[in-house]
Design a protein around this motif. Structure first.
Motif, PDB file in Angstrom:
ATOM      1  N   ALA A 285       0.817  -1.206   0.000  1.00  0.00           N
ATOM      2  CA  ALA A 285       0.000   0.000   0.000  1.00  0.00           C
ATOM      3  C   ALA A 285       0.855   1.262   0.000  1.00  0.00           C
ATOM      4  CB  ALA A 285      -0.924  -0.009   1.227  1.00  0.00           C
ATOM      5  N   ALA A 286       1.929   1.257   0.803  1.00  0.00           N
ATOM      6  CA  ALA A 286       2.750   2.452   0.949  1.00  0.00           C
ATOM      7  C   ALA A 286       3.543   2.777  -0.305  1.00  0.00           C
ATOM      8  CB  ALA A 286       3.696   2.279   2.139  1.00  0.00           C
ATOM      9  N   LEU A 287       3.926   1.751  -1.074  1.00  0.00           N
ATOM     10  CA  LEU A 287       4.802   1.964  -2.228  1.00  0.00           C
ATOM     11  C   LEU A 287       4.073   1.886  -3.570  1.00  0.00           C
ATOM     12  CD1 LEU A 287       7.977  -0.051  -1.131  1.00  0.00           C
ATOM     13  CD2 LEU A 287       7.455   2.369  -0.796  1.00  0.00           C
ATOM     14  N   MET A 288       2.773   1.623  -3.564  1.00  0.00           N
ATOM     15  CA  MET A 288       2.064   1.447  -4.822  1.00  0.00           C
ATOM     16  C   MET A 288       1.986   2.741  -5.631  1.00  0.00           C
ATOM     17  SD  MET A 288       0.851  -1.309  -6.231  1.00  0.00           S
ATOM     18  CE  MET A 288       0.377  -2.420  -4.916  1.00  0.00           C
ATOM     19  N   ILE A 289       1.790   3.872  -4.966  1.00  0.00           N
ATOM     20  CA  ILE A 289       1.736   5.153  -5.695  1.00  0.00           C
ATOM     21  C   ILE A 289       3.097   5.495  -6.302  1.00  0.00           C
ATOM     22  CG2 ILE A 289       1.310   7.630  -5.497  1.00  0.00           C
ATOM     23  CD1 ILE A 289      -0.753   6.997  -3.333  1.00  0.00           C
ATOM     24  N   PRO A 290       4.207   5.429  -5.521  1.00  0.00           N
ATOM     25  CA  PRO A 290       5.519   5.624  -6.155  1.00  0.00           C
ATOM     26  C   PRO A 290       5.782   4.612  -7.268  1.00  0.00           C
ATOM     27  CG  PRO A 290       5.728   5.778  -3.773  1.00  0.00           C
ATOM     28  CD  PRO A 290       4.323   5.312  -4.059  1.00  0.00           C
ATOM     29  N   GLY A 291       5.294   3.381  -7.090  1.00  0.00           N
ATOM     30  CA  GLY A 291       5.465   2.367  -8.132  1.00  0.00           C
ATOM     31  C   GLY A 291       4.791   2.761  -9.431  1.00  0.00           C
ATOM     32  N   GLY A 292       3.616   3.390  -9.331  1.00  0.00           N
ATOM     33  CA  GLY A 292       2.929   3.844 -10.532  1.00  0.00           C
ATOM     34  C   GLY A 292       3.707   4.928 -11.265  1.00  0.00           C
ATOM     35  N   ILE A 293       4.342   5.834 -10.513  1.00  0.00           N
ATOM     36  CA  ILE A 293       5.141   6.894 -11.133  1.00  0.00           C
ATOM     37  C   ILE A 293       6.375   6.311 -11.810  1.00  0.00           C
ATOM     38  CG2 ILE A 293       6.350   9.054 -10.738  1.00  0.00           C
ATOM     39  CD1 ILE A 293       3.316   9.154 -10.251  1.00  0.00           C
ATOM     40  N   LEU A 294       7.051   5.370 -11.146  1.00  0.00           N
ATOM     41  CA  LEU A 294       8.227   4.736 -11.736  1.00  0.00           C
ATOM     42  C   LEU A 294       7.867   3.986 -13.013  1.00  0.00           C
ATOM     43  CD1 LEU A 294      10.004   3.361  -8.529  1.00  0.00           C
ATOM     44  CD2 LEU A 294      10.670   5.329  -9.923  1.00  0.00           C
ATOM     45  N   THR A 295       6.652   3.476 -13.059  1.00  0.00           N
ATOM     46  CA  THR A 295       6.180   2.774 -14.257  1.00  0.00           C
ATOM     47  C   THR A 295       6.176   3.713 -15.460  1.00  0.00           C
ATOM     48  OG1 THR A 295       4.835   1.213 -13.006  1.00  0.00           O
ATOM     49  CG2 THR A 295       4.191   1.613 -15.281  1.00  0.00           C
ATOM     50  N   ASP A 296       5.707   4.940 -15.263  1.00  0.00           N
ATOM     51  CA  ASP A 296       5.708   5.919 -16.355  1.00  0.00           C
ATOM     52  C   ASP A 296       7.134   6.308 -16.746  1.00  0.00           C
ATOM     53  OD1 ASP A 296       2.972   5.990 -16.546  1.00  0.00           O
ATOM     54  OD2 ASP A 296       2.741   7.691 -15.190  1.00  0.00           O
ATOM     55  N   ARG A 297       8.000   6.412 -15.744  1.00  0.00           N
ATOM     56  CA  ARG A 297       9.350   6.908 -16.011  1.00  0.00           C
ATOM     57  C   ARG A 297      10.226   5.871 -16.714  1.00  0.00           C
ATOM     58  NH1 ARG A 297      13.264   9.988 -11.622  1.00  0.00           N
ATOM     59  NH2 ARG A 297      15.014  10.348 -13.036  1.00  0.00           N
ATOM     60  N   TYR A 298      10.152   4.632 -16.295  1.00  0.00           N
ATOM     61  CA  TYR A 298      11.049   3.605 -16.822  1.00  0.00           C
ATOM     62  C   TYR A 298      10.374   2.612 -17.775  1.00  0.00           C
ATOM     63  CZ  TYR A 298      14.196   5.337 -13.235  1.00  0.00           C
ATOM     64  OH  TYR A 298      14.995   6.135 -12.465  1.00  0.00           O
ATOM     65  N   GLY A 299       9.075   2.720 -17.936  1.00  0.00           N
ATOM     66  CA  GLY A 299       8.374   1.819 -18.847  1.00  0.00           C
ATOM     67  C   GLY A 299       7.612   0.740 -18.107  1.00  0.00           C
ATOM     68  N   ARG A 300       6.435   0.421 -18.611  1.00  0.00           N
ATOM     69  CA  ARG A 300       5.545  -0.513 -17.936  1.00  0.00           C
ATOM     70  C   ARG A 300       6.095  -1.939 -17.947  1.00  0.00           C
ATOM     71  NH1 ARG A 300       3.929   3.999 -19.236  1.00  0.00           N
ATOM     72  NH2 ARG A 300       5.132   3.654 -21.112  1.00  0.00           N
ATOM     73  N   LYS A 301       6.571  -2.382 -19.091  1.00  0.00           N
ATOM     74  CA  LYS A 301       7.073  -3.751 -19.191  1.00  0.00           C
ATOM     75  C   LYS A 301       8.324  -3.942 -18.333  1.00  0.00           C
ATOM     76  CE  LYS A 301       8.601  -7.251 -22.516  1.00  0.00           C
ATOM     77  NZ  LYS A 301       8.783  -7.579 -23.960  1.00  0.00           N
ATOM     78  N   ARG A 302       9.210  -2.960 -18.347  1.00  0.00           N
ATOM     79  CA  ARG A 302      10.445  -3.074 -17.563  1.00  0.00           C
ATOM     80  C   ARG A 302      10.128  -3.165 -16.071  1.00  0.00           C
ATOM     81  NH1 ARG A 302      14.865   1.479 -18.489  1.00  0.00           N
ATOM     82  NH2 ARG A 302      14.829   0.466 -20.545  1.00  0.00           N
ATOM     83  N   CYS A 303       9.235  -2.312 -15.581  1.00  0.00           N
ATOM     84  CA  CYS A 303       8.882  -2.342 -14.159  1.00  0.00           C
ATOM     85  C   CYS A 303       8.179  -3.653 -13.801  1.00  0.00           C
ATOM     86  CB  CYS A 303       7.994  -1.153 -13.810  1.00  0.00           C
ATOM     87  SG  CYS A 303       8.903   0.409 -13.671  1.00  0.00           S
ATOM     88  N   LEU A 304       7.369  -4.153 -14.723  1.00  0.00           N
ATOM     89  CA  LEU A 304       6.706  -5.432 -14.485  1.00  0.00           C
ATOM     90  C   LEU A 304       7.733  -6.539 -14.278  1.00  0.00           C
ATOM     91  CD1 LEU A 304       4.130  -7.217 -14.470  1.00  0.00           C
ATOM     92  CD2 LEU A 304       4.378  -7.395 -16.964  1.00  0.00           C
ATOM     93  N   LEU A 305       8.727  -6.613 -15.161  1.00  0.00           N
ATOM     94  CA  LEU A 305       9.731  -7.674 -15.075  1.00  0.00           C
ATOM     95  C   LEU A 305      10.642  -7.503 -13.855  1.00  0.00           C
ATOM     96  CD1 LEU A 305      10.699  -7.996 -18.860  1.00  0.00           C
ATOM     97  CD2 LEU A 305       9.269  -9.541 -17.509  1.00  0.00           C
ATOM     98  N   VAL A 306      11.018  -6.257 -13.549  1.00  0.00           N
ATOM     99  CA  VAL A 306      11.854  -6.020 -12.361  1.00  0.00           C
ATOM    100  C   VAL A 306      11.075  -6.383 -11.093  1.00  0.00           C
ATOM    101  CG1 VAL A 306      12.974  -4.236 -10.965  1.00  0.00           C
ATOM    102  CG2 VAL A 306      13.286  -4.252 -13.440  1.00  0.00           C
ATOM    103  N   GLY A 307       9.813  -5.977 -11.044  1.00  0.00           N
ATOM    104  CA  GLY A 307       8.990  -6.307  -9.891  1.00  0.00           C
ATOM    105  C   GLY A 307       8.839  -7.805  -9.697  1.00  0.00           C
ATOM    106  N   LEU A 308       8.632  -8.531 -10.780  1.00  0.00           N
ATOM    107  CA  LEU A 308       8.518  -9.991 -10.693  1.00  0.00           C
ATOM    108  C   LEU A 308       9.813 -10.620 -10.184  1.00  0.00           C
ATOM    109  CD1 LEU A 308       6.613 -10.624 -14.048  1.00  0.00           C
ATOM    110  CD2 LEU A 308       5.735 -11.158 -11.765  1.00  0.00           C
TER     111      LEU A 308
END
Length: 470
Positions: free
Chosen positions: A71-94
């Motif tokens: 919950a605490a990091l989901m909003i920053p996670g959404g911003i990082l998704t825009d900055r570094y790309g959705r697919k890249r953040c998905l794979l790094v998160g996994l």
């Protein structure tokens, strides 16, 4: 007009774009494994506490911290998704999530379990979940297709949360609770392989400013509020102090956001996101849904194991009733969306869920058998399956593409905050003495909160028409 010539065989050399099902499979599985992680530990309470020489409260703390980190990091996670790309953040998160799952499987004590499960899996989830919802919104442009895709993802999320106790119980009884974390790592590996075929429809935005101060303030405020709830059974003054400081930090966060907006800077979260009334109401219903689902799961699982003496597999089998209910209603979600307003579906879902809690209370008197828990859990599963998808669709569809990163992060943060608050409230009431009295009190509190969610659903606009082809 001259038509440019095409080299022979060029069509054969062009990569074949994956179909909708190939794109949707890894996204839905990602939501499944994250929801599964939030609930499967409820049937391992006794096994983990004995193996790691800790207490039921220690395991509850690990579960709550996992949900809170998300919950605490989901909003920053959404911003990082825009900055570094959705697919890249998905794979790094996994990848981070998978490492955390393996570390949890090897943990020698509660501290390492919290590091692997609560911290690393929580951080991984915060990175991978916003891309799931943003990619779904961007890749499924047709209204009906998008509703169906969200229905599938939310169904898998709900099934992961509801089936977590059953699958976790089966694995724990057959092998060990540690094998449940190995199972998560294997599912993550499959998702990584499937996700490699996803095409990110929008390029990354490296110029997107990341508001570090806002991220720290929002995360700190949420952590303090939930930790305050957890401290209620130990020290009333500590609880009040943590809650007060947490609220003050969140107020400071919103003042920070307003100041950055006035200065023309990019804040972590734009206040304009809260100017959409249907979206605000949808966020309230999302928060309440996950609060009830995780709260009921923790209360019933702890009561069955600690008071009634059921083992992990028996507890999981009992919870299969809610899994079946959620599966049935989720499979019919797309058809219901074509025939009924989203407002109607959310209201019906809350009504069914509150009725389910009432049935659990009515049938838990005396010396109830395992079968006495089935009708109530079935109704709760049916109610959750009916309303999860419409609530998400109301929120995500209220904003244009350029705001999907922010609203997706906010939406998932609100939902996961509901999960952590639900577990914290239920555990705080129950953990000191999970006997029949506190069990009933915890369920009554969750039912009253559910009535609040029903009230919010009645305020949704009536013009949220059923989903149609177009």
């Amino acid at each position: 007009m001259t038509v440019p010539s095409t080299p022979e065989g060029s069509h054969a050399r062009q990569p074949k774009r994956p179909g909708p099902r190939q794109v949707l499979a890894p996204l839905a599985l990602a939501q499944f494994v994250c929801s599964f992680a939030g609930s499967n530990m409820t049937v391992m309470i006794q096994d983990i506490s004995e193996d790691l020489d800790t207490t039921v409260q220690g395991v509850q703390t690990a579960i709550t911290i996992f949900l809170l980190v998300m919950a605490a990091l989901m909003i920053p996670g959404g911003i990082l998704t825009d900055r570094y790309g959705r697919k890249r953040c998905l794979l790094v998160g996994l990848t981070v999530y998978g490492i955390g799952a393996l570390l949890s499987a090897l943990s020698p004590g509660l501290g390492v379990l919290i590091l692997g499960n609560s911290i690393l899996e929580g951080v991984g989830t915060a990175l991978l979940i916003p891309p799931v919802y943003i990619l779904t919104t961007l890749l499924f442009t047709n209204v009906t297709d998008r509703a169906r895709a969200f229905g599938t993802i939310m169904a898998m999320g709900g099934i992961g949360a509801a089936a977590g106790p059953l699958i976790g119980g089966l694995i724990t009884s057959a092998i060990s609770w540690r094998a449940a974390f190995v199972f998560q790592a294997l599912v993550v590996a499959v998702i990584i392989v499937l996700a490699r075929r996803i095409d990110d429809p929008l390029p990354p935005d490296p110029e997107r400013v990341f508001d570090t101060g806002g991220a720290v303030l929002s995360a700190t405020g949420l952590v303090l509020v939930v930790m305050g709830i957890l401290a209620a059974d130990e020290n009333g003054w500590l609880m009040g102090g943590l809650l007060l400081v947490g609220v003050l930090v969140l107020v400071a966060f919103f003042l920070w956001v307003r100041a950055k907006e006035r200065a023309g800077s990019q804040p972590l979260l734009r206040t304009g996101l809260f100017h959409n009334r249907p979206s605000n109401l949808g966020l309230i219903t999302q928060h309440t849904q996950w609060l009830m689902l995780m709260g009921v799961s923790f209360v019933v699982a702890a009561y069955l194991q600690v008071v009634r003496g059921y083992d992990a597999i028996s507890t999981g089998v009992i919870f299969s009733a809610s899994t079946m209910g959620l599966l049935v209603s989720s499979l019919g979600a797309a058809r219901l969306a074509k025939r009924r307003e989203q407002r109607t579906l959310v209201m019906a879902g809350f009504a069914l869920t509150v009725c389910g809690i009432g049935v659990l209370l009515a049938m838990s008197r005396g010396e109830p058998s395992a079968w006495h828990f089935v009708p109530g859990l079935l109704l709760i599963g049916l109610g959750m399956g009916v309303m999860l998808t419409p609530s998400v669709n109301v929120v995500q569809s209220a904003f244009p593409e350029d705001q999907q990163g922010e609203i997706s992060g906010l939406s998932r943060s609100v939902s996961n905050l509901g999960s952590s608050v639900g577990t914290a409230i239920a555990g705080t009431i129950l953990v000191a003495d999970p006997a029949a009295g506190p069990y009933a009190v915890a369920l009554v509190v969750l039912a009253v909160i559910g009535l609040g969610g029903l009230w919010a659903a009645t305020m949704l606009p009536r013009n949220a028409a059923p989903t149609r082809h177009g």
